[in-house]
Design a protein around this motif. Structure first.
Motif, PDB file in Angstrom:
ATOM      1  N   LEU A 135       0.593  -0.891   0.323  1.00 54.40           N
ATOM      2  CA  LEU A 135       0.198  -0.282  -0.302  1.00 54.40           C
ATOM      3  C   LEU A 135       0.829   1.113   0.110  1.00 54.40           C
ATOM      4  N   LYS A 136       1.686   0.861   1.417  1.00 52.41           N
ATOM      5  CA  LYS A 136       2.819   2.112   0.430  1.00 52.41           C
ATOM      6  C   LYS A 136       3.783   2.575  -0.507  1.00 52.41           C
ATOM      7  N   ASP A 137       3.953   2.065  -1.214  1.00 54.43           N
ATOM      8  CA  ASP A 137       4.829   1.726  -2.578  1.00 54.43           C
ATOM      9  C   ASP A 137       3.507   1.955  -3.413  1.00 54.43           C
ATOM     10  N   ALA A 138       2.598   1.367  -3.692  1.00 53.80           N
ATOM     11  CA  ALA A 138       1.905   1.458  -4.906  1.00 53.80           C
ATOM     12  C   ALA A 138       1.196   2.979  -4.787  1.00 53.80           C
ATOM     13  N   ALA A 139       0.895   3.600  -3.494  1.00 54.64           N
ATOM     14  CA  ALA A 139      -0.843   4.126  -3.344  1.00 54.64           C
ATOM     15  C   ALA A 139      -0.207   5.387  -2.124  1.00 54.64           C
ATOM     16  N   ALA A 140       0.957   5.196  -2.256  1.00 53.95           N
ATOM     17  CA  ALA A 140       1.633   6.027  -0.712  1.00 53.95           C
ATOM     18  C   ALA A 140       0.874   6.045   0.528  1.00 53.95           C
ATOM     19  N   ILE A 141      -0.270   4.872   0.540  1.00 51.54           N
ATOM     20  CA  ILE A 141      -0.652   4.860   1.657  1.00 51.54           C
ATOM     21  C   ILE A 141      -0.564   3.980   2.563  1.00 51.54           C
ATOM     22  N   GLU A 142      -0.404   4.852   4.292  1.00 52.14           N
ATOM     23  CA  GLU A 142      -0.104   4.091   5.018  1.00 52.14           C
ATOM     24  C   GLU A 142      -0.721   3.767   6.231  1.00 52.14           C
ATOM     25  N   GLU A 143      -1.793   3.938   6.396  1.00 52.69           N
ATOM     26  CA  GLU A 143      -2.468   3.469   7.306  1.00 52.69           C
ATOM     27  C   GLU A 143      -2.667   1.917   8.041  1.00 52.69           C
ATOM     28  N   LEU A 144      -1.965   1.200   7.185  1.00 49.31           N
ATOM     29  CA  LEU A 144      -2.408   0.062   7.357  1.00 49.31           C
ATOM     30  C   LEU A 144      -0.302  -0.910   7.002  1.00 49.31           C
ATOM     31  N   SER A 145      -0.577  -1.785   7.846  1.00 50.26           N
ATOM     32  CA  SER A 145       1.003  -2.607   7.590  1.00 50.26           C
ATOM     33  C   SER A 145       0.759  -3.770   8.362  1.00 50.26           C
ATOM     34  N   GLY A 146       1.731  -4.677   7.612  1.00 44.82           N
ATOM     35  CA  GLY A 146       1.623  -6.485   8.396  1.00 44.82           C
ATOM     36  C   GLY A 146       1.441  -7.325   7.298  1.00 44.82           C
ATOM     37  N   ILE A 147       1.127  -8.523   7.729  1.00 46.74           N
ATOM     38  CA  ILE A 147       1.918  -9.307   6.699  1.00 46.74           C
ATOM     39  C   ILE A 147       0.265 -10.146   6.595  1.00 46.74           C
ATOM     40  N   LEU A 178      -3.230  -0.604  12.326  1.00 46.62           N
ATOM     41  CA  LEU A 178      -3.548   0.125  12.119  1.00 46.62           C
ATOM     42  C   LEU A 178      -2.984   1.812  11.943  1.00 46.62           C
ATOM     43  N   SER A 179      -2.607   2.745  11.268  1.00 50.29           N
ATOM     44  CA  SER A 179      -2.224   3.778  11.367  1.00 50.29           C
ATOM     45  C   SER A 179      -2.731   5.007  11.987  1.00 50.29           C
ATOM     46  N   ASN A 180      -2.783   5.726  12.563  1.00 49.13           N
ATOM     47  CA  ASN A 180      -3.506   6.736  13.392  1.00 49.13           C
ATOM     48  C   ASN A 180      -4.370   6.425  13.454  1.00 49.13           C
ATOM     49  N   MET A 181      -4.697   5.755  14.104  1.00 50.59           N
ATOM     50  CA  MET A 181      -5.994   4.813  14.053  1.00 50.59           C
ATOM     51  C   MET A 181      -5.682   4.146  15.782  1.00 50.59           C
ATOM     52  N   ASN A 182      -6.488   4.886  16.945  1.00 52.69           N
ATOM     53  CA  ASN A 182      -5.968   3.877  18.145  1.00 52.69           C
ATOM     54  C   ASN A 182      -6.690   3.474  18.906  1.00 52.69           C
ATOM     55  N   TRP A 187      -0.739   8.636  24.001  1.00 56.00           N
ATOM     56  CA  TRP A 187      -1.183   7.350  23.073  1.00 56.00           C
ATOM     57  C   TRP A 187      -0.693   7.544  21.809  1.00 56.00           C
ATOM     58  N   PRO A 188       0.022   6.179  21.744  1.00 60.50           N
ATOM     59  CA  PRO A 188       0.521   5.665  20.100  1.00 60.50           C
ATOM     60  C   PRO A 188       0.229   6.315  19.572  1.00 60.50           C
ATOM     61  N   LEU A 189      -0.331   6.718  17.962  1.00 62.95           N
ATOM     62  CA  LEU A 189      -0.744   7.008  16.860  1.00 62.95           C
ATOM     63  C   LEU A 189      -0.848   5.447  16.563  1.00 62.95           C
ATOM     64  N   TYR A 190      -1.007   4.462  16.574  1.00 60.64           N
ATOM     65  CA  TYR A 190      -1.214   3.102  15.871  1.00 60.64           C
ATOM     66  C   TYR A 190      -2.341   2.156  16.707  1.00 60.64           C
ATOM     67  N   SER A 191      -3.037   1.267  16.325  1.00 61.48           N
ATOM     68  CA  SER A 191      -3.434  -0.388  17.131  1.00 61.48           C
ATOM     69  C   SER A 191      -2.149  -1.391  16.701  1.00 61.48           C
ATOM     70  N   ASP A 192      -2.213  -2.630  16.689  1.00 68.79           N
ATOM     71  CA  ASP A 192      -1.293  -3.473  16.127  1.00 68.79           C
ATOM     72  C   ASP A 192      -2.819  -4.588  16.485  1.00 68.79           C
ATOM     73  N   LEU A 193      -2.994  -5.172  15.857  1.00 68.62           N
ATOM     74  CA  LEU A 193      -4.522  -6.059  15.739  1.00 68.62           C
ATOM     75  C   LEU A 193      -3.509  -7.401  15.580  1.00 68.62           C
ATOM     76  N   LYS A 194      -4.092  -8.274  16.355  1.00 68.85           N
ATOM     77  CA  LYS A 194      -3.746  -9.638  16.026  1.00 68.85           C
ATOM     78  C   LYS A 194      -4.508 -10.195  16.117  1.00 68.85           C
ATOM     79  N   ASP A 195      -4.125 -11.816  14.989  1.00 72.89           N
ATOM     80  CA  ASP A 195      -4.292 -12.881  14.831  1.00 72.89           C
ATOM     81  C   ASP A 195      -5.868 -12.016  14.850  1.00 72.89           C
TER      82      ASP A 195
END
Length: 800
Positions: free
Chosen positions: A586-598, A632-636, A658-666
């Motif tokens: 998403l970051k490289d193709a559309a400059a979207i940085e709000e979601l990361s992970g595998i 999820l970046s910019n969303m806590n 507060w961190p500017l992200y949320s780590d989602l599990k499973d």
């Protein structure tokens, strides 16, 4: 025109010979003028109206010479076709006594000839030499006596035609050709394969309804002709030519000097050869009325061509200057060398050791190779090599504006080697190897030229960065980008129904079998490896099966099919990827940085429509994502949950730190798409100790999302939260968090708690108090078993 000239020459010779023969049959001392009437009558028998306007004179020794001082010639009952001021013809005396005619000289001065084709297509020379109608055309000529049989020996010591004007007019086509100031001189003319000198000089003009041509021709050569007049040899030929052509678009002018040796035999069929052809210091100029000028100067050609003979080397060189009203002049030079051969039937042509060079600016274009072709049936093959050159510099020199590319040095090294063969039925490229900057492209192809026009293509690329050849991506905060975006948005708003139609006619006509392999590729900043694309199209059905490869070490595959036969084309898409790094993509193709992970991704989609917009609008299907860790970046989400807790517990809430992200599990998500609207059917995940579930929709047509995430905290996990929870009402229940925004406007406020849950909890608390009071009252009033039965009835009534 050729037949007309032939008849004109016959007419001239006939007139002179009639006069000579008539004069030679008389006594030498008789005044020939008394026979004018007889000579004119003799000409009339040949279909000619001859008027001898001047005196006739002759001389006897050393040869008989007849002088005609002015005459005119016309076909019978037609307007005058030719006239001349003076004609002289001399014959040798002694051969004449032996019944041989040896012409010593022929001279014509002041010839004025007019050849005309009328509106019906009939030429004014066609009545010359009219046959005797009383004699059957197929009746054989009566054999002459053996004593009268004697070969006619024709030898002309000198032939001179001076100050002649010959015109040809075709009233049907509007063409007019004129030779003026014509001069023709030949000496020792014999029809016995002995060379004699001949010179020709004339001004030439031509005009019709569309153009006019004016020029001058000078020719000198040694000519050899046999007795049957069907074999000609031109030696030491020199031709000087200057010509100018004009039409409504502009003018073309040329000036050239040629040296040529030629051999022409027309006995059975046309057989010719050019052992030597040299063109020296030739200039050509084209000047258009729009300001375009093409100048070719110092054009030289050396070589020759002998059909059926050995291959001959040829060499061409020249300078070119090109300019337009809006473009700066281009100066270049050109050179070509090769060895050329052609067979006797003029059907097989071979060019070996081709070397073509030209320079444009300070860049050199070099083409080498071999080629040959058979004309009937058409068959050709060539092996050519274009040395790498800087195409970008060449385009700049030529004034060609290339599209803006992200890489300033793109197209600075372009070359190719190709082997091609073909016929009137197909073209086959058996070998192709192209250099494109740092990339090497190889492959083969074939194209059928029949009704099917089937195309087969196989291409291999070692590595390529496609981004280098695309426009540069402007920064997000660029004012130019904002302005461009605003312009695009306003255009779309002004014309919301504007759609790009699918090229159905082209798609339905395709007959294509293509395979593309790329070892390394960068596109939209994404690093791909081992790309394989197989594309087939026939009878209106196009399919990609498969498109596969690796991106960020994640393998992916895609199958697609497009049926363009219906008015609303149908499309199917199916694909999957394992361990896809969503954030990088998403970051490289559309400059979207709000979601990361595998995540593992799979999708199965279908759509239909007659345009790109309608395909997007009617998109149906589902997408499944499974990930162990997403951010999820910019969303806590935990912050949103604690914000609701603080309000419910009537505590102050500190929004900082507060961190500017949320780590989602499973995380597991199933997205169902219907008519271009993506709905999150199931979403299961976790943040810290919060269990997440949710649903919502993603509008692909408007690029927005609206998702409700239900958070649930178990009592056993409350101590691990960043906020302290004092009220058990907030445990083991769904606390909704609403995430809503446009894709390009995601921020800290995109996910907020749904404060309506506080009202629900307050209602539950009030209900609990009512229940408690009611139960106490029942216990007090009824007591024992009666009170327990009353409580059950109360609970059932309030549906607890």
């Amino acid at each position: 025109m050729g037949r007309a000239v032939k008849y004109l020459i016959i007419t001239l010779i006939s007139v002179v010979l009639i006069v000579v023969l008539a004069a030679a049959s008389l006594a030498f001392w008789i005044d020939p003028n008394i026979f004018k009437d007889d000579i004119e009558k003799l000409a009339a028998e040949q279909g000619l109206t001859l008027k001898l306007e001047g005196d006739l004179a002759w001389q006897v020794f050393p040869n008989i010479q007849i002088v005609i001082n002015g005459a005119s010639v016309a076909p019978e009952n037609e307007a005058e076709m030719m006239r001349f001021d003076k004609a002289q013809l001399s014959v040798a005396l002694m051969p004449l006594l032996k019944k041989d005619i040896v012409v010593q000289g022929i001279g014509l001065a002041g010839v004025k000839a007019s050849l005309i084709v009328d509106e019906n297509g009939v030429g004014n020379w066609t009545k010359i030499g009219k046959q005797d109608e009383s004699k059957p055309a197929n009746e054989p000529e009566q054999a002459a006596d053996e004593g009268e049989k004697k070969a006619l020996q024709l030898a002309i010591a000198k032939l001179e035609l001076s100050d002649a004007d010959i015109s040809y007019t075709d009233k049907q086509t509007g063409q007019h050709i004129e030779l003026s100031g014509l001069s023709l001189i030949g000496e020792d003319i014999q029809l016995d394969n002995k060379a004699f000198p001949l010179t020709f000089d004339s001004e030439v003009s031509f005009e019709d309804k569309t153009q006019s041509v004016n020029g001058k021709v000078q020719l000198s050569s040694n000519i050899t002709v046999n007795s049957e007049i069907n074999h000609f040899v031109i030696g030491d030929g020199k031709l000087a030519l200057s010509i100018e052509q004009k039409n409504e678009l502009g003018s073309v002018s040329a000036k050239a000097e040629l040296a040529v040796d030629a051999d022409v035999d027309i006995a059975d069929a046309l057989v010719w050869s050019l052992p030597k052809l040299s063109i020296n210091d030739t200039s050509l100029r084209y000047a258009a009325k729009d300001g375009t000028i093409v100048d070719i100067t110092s054009l030289n050609f050396d070589g020759g061509l002998t059909p059926g003979g050995e291959a001959s080397p040829i060499k061409v060189s020249g300078d070119l200057k090109y300019s337009t009203a809006t473009q700066k002049p281009l100066d270049t030079n050109l050179s070509l060398v090769s060895t050329l051969s052609i067979d006797k039937k003029l059907n097989l042509i071979k060019a070996k050791d081709i070397a073509l060079k030209t320079s444009i600016g300070d860049e050199t274009i070099s083409l080498t190779g071999d080629a040959n072709a058979t004309l009937n049936p058409l068959d050709y093959q060539a092996k050519l090599n274009l040395a790498p050159t800087n195409l970008r510099k060449i385009a700049t020199t030529l004034g060609i504006e290339l599209p803006v590319m992200a890489e300033p040095t793109a197209l600075s090294k372009v070359g190719t080697a190709i082997s091609v063969k073909g016929s009137d039925k197909r073209i086959v490229v058996s070998e192709l190897r192209t250099t494109l900057d740092a990339s090497t492209i190889s492959g083969n192809a074939s194209v059928e030229l029949g009704k099917s026009q089937a195309v087969k293509l196989a291409v291999n690329i070692d590595k390529i960065n496609i981004d280098h050849y695309l426009p540069p991506t402007p920064p997000k905060d660029s004012k130019a980008a904002e302005k461009e975006q605003a312009t695009t948005t306003s255009e779309q708003a002004a014309n919301p129904d504007a759609e790009i139609p699918l090229p159905r006619e082209l798609l339905n006509s395709l007959d294509l079998d293509a395979k593309l392999q790329i070892a390394e590729m960068t596109a939209n900043q994404l690093p791909f490896k081992n790309i394989l694309l197989q594309l087939n199209a026939k009878n209106g059905v196009s399919s990609v099966s498969p498109l596969s490869g690796i991106v960020y070490d994640s393998p992916f595959t895609l199958d697609a099919q497009l049926d363009s036969r219906p008015a609303a084309a149908k499309m199917l898409l199916k694909g999957s990827s394992k361990q896809l790094p969503i954030g990088k993509v998403l970051k490289d193709a559309a400059a979207i940085e709000e979601l990361s992970g595998i995540s593992d991704v799979s999708f199965n989609l279908s759509t239909n429509g007659a345009s790109v917009a309608s395909l997007k609008k009617h998109l149906d299907g589902n997408i499944d994502l499974t990930a162990q860790q997403l951010r999820l970046s910019n969303m806590n989400i935990e912050k949103a949950f604690c914000q609701l807790v603080a309000k419910f517990q009537q505590e102050t809430f500190d929004v900082t730190n507060w961190p500017l992200y949320s780590d989602l599990k499973d995380t597991s998500t199933k997205i169902v798409i219907k008519d271009g609207i993506a709905k999150i059917e199931t979403l299961n995940s976790g943040v810290t100790k919060l269990a997440l579930s949710g649903n919502g929709k993603i509008n692909l047509n408007e690029d927005t999302f609206d998702v409700v995430i239900n958070t649930r905290l178990a009592q056993a996990d409350q101590n691990e939260m960043a906020c302290k929870i004092n009220n058990e009402k907030l445990l083991n229940r769904d606390i909704p968090i609403r995430c809503k925004a446009a894709f390009d406007k995601v921020g800290a406020t995109s996910c907020l708690p749904d404060f309506r849950v506080i009202e629900d909890i307050a209602k539950e608390k009030a209900k609990d108090k009512i229940d408690e009071k009611a139960k106490e009252l029942i216990e007090k009033k009824l007591g024992g078993e009666n009170s327990e039965a009353a409580k059950q009835l109360f609970n059932q009534f309030f549906k607890k």
